[in-house]
Design a protein around this motif. Structure first.
Motif, PDB file in Angstrom:
ATOM      1  N   VAL A 281      85.384  19.057  16.278  1.00 18.24           N
ATOM      2  CA  VAL A 281      86.818  18.828  16.370  1.00 18.24           C
ATOM      3  C   VAL A 281      87.515  19.187  15.059  1.00 18.24           C
ATOM      4  CG1 VAL A 281      88.572  17.031  16.648  1.00 18.24           C
ATOM      5  CG2 VAL A 281      86.578  17.051  18.135  1.00 18.24           C
ATOM      6  N   ASN A 282      86.899  18.902  13.905  1.00 14.03           N
ATOM      7  CA  ASN A 282      87.584  19.006  12.617  1.00 14.03           C
ATOM      8  C   ASN A 282      87.075  20.103  11.699  1.00 14.03           C
ATOM      9  OD1 ASN A 282      89.370  16.722  12.981  1.00 14.03           O
ATOM     10  ND2 ASN A 282      87.534  15.479  12.903  1.00 14.03           N
ATOM     11  N   ARG A 283      86.194  20.968  12.135  1.00 12.48           N
ATOM     12  CA  ARG A 283      85.610  21.950  11.212  1.00 12.48           C
ATOM     13  C   ARG A 283      86.644  22.955  10.694  1.00 12.48           C
ATOM     14  NH1 ARG A 283      81.643  25.009  15.424  1.00 12.48           N
ATOM     15  NH2 ARG A 283      83.266  25.588  16.899  1.00 12.48           N
ATOM     16  N   HIS A 284      87.631  23.320  11.498  1.00 12.49           N
ATOM     17  CA  HIS A 284      88.643  24.251  11.009  1.00 12.49           C
ATOM     18  C   HIS A 284      89.452  23.626   9.873  1.00 12.49           C
ATOM     19  CE1 HIS A 284      90.846  21.833  13.927  1.00 12.49           C
ATOM     20  NE2 HIS A 284      91.955  22.199  13.318  1.00 12.49           N
ATOM     21  N   LYS A 285      89.662  22.332   9.917  1.00 13.53           N
ATOM     22  CA  LYS A 285      90.381  21.654   8.830  1.00 13.53           C
ATOM     23  C   LYS A 285      89.526  21.629   7.564  1.00 13.53           C
ATOM     24  CE  LYS A 285      92.610  18.594  12.133  1.00 13.53           C
ATOM     25  NZ  LYS A 285      92.696  17.218  12.616  1.00 13.53           N
ATOM     26  N   VAL A 286      88.238  21.371   7.723  1.00 16.49           N
ATOM     27  CA  VAL A 286      87.331  21.319   6.567  1.00 16.49           C
ATOM     28  C   VAL A 286      87.261  22.689   5.902  1.00 16.49           C
ATOM     29  CG1 VAL A 286      84.932  20.983   5.860  1.00 16.49           C
ATOM     30  CG2 VAL A 286      85.983  19.411   7.492  1.00 16.49           C
ATOM     31  N   PHE A 287      87.110  23.749   6.697  1.00 14.36           N
ATOM     32  CA  PHE A 287      87.035  25.096   6.125  1.00 14.36           C
ATOM     33  C   PHE A 287      88.364  25.495   5.481  1.00 14.36           C
ATOM     34  CE2 PHE A 287      83.491  26.046   9.281  1.00 14.36           C
ATOM     35  CZ  PHE A 287      82.516  25.919   8.320  1.00 14.36           C
TER      36      PHE A 287
END
Length: 79
Positions: free
Chosen positions: A22-28
């Motif tokens: 769910v949140n990997r795009h935010k982390v990257f």
């Protein structure tokens, strides 16, 4: 009389996505911004050399043809 309906398949609800999915795009995105800031703020080019003599405001272009050339001065023509 009508035939009984046949079962073709069973629909099931997929499992909920994990936190990473769910949140990997935010982390990257945040990681890329931080790395970009660090590179931009801490990576300096070659230091400029300071000289005692002032640099000219502009330069004159090279002559179009090689060889002797006459130039105009404040007092007339120079050889």
């Amino acid at each position: 009389m009508a035939k009984a309906p046949t079962v073709i398949g069973v629909l099931t609800e997929p499992p909920a996505p994990t936190w990473w999915k769910v949140n990997r795009h935010k982390v990257f995105g945040v990681t890329g911004l931080l790395i970009g800031y660090m590179v931009g703020a801490h990576l300096h080019g070659a230091p400029e050399q300071q000289s005692d003599q002032p640099r000219p405001g502009h330069t004159t272009p090279a002559p179009a043809t090689p060889g002797e050339r006459r130039t105009h001065t404040a007092h007339g023509l120079a050889a």
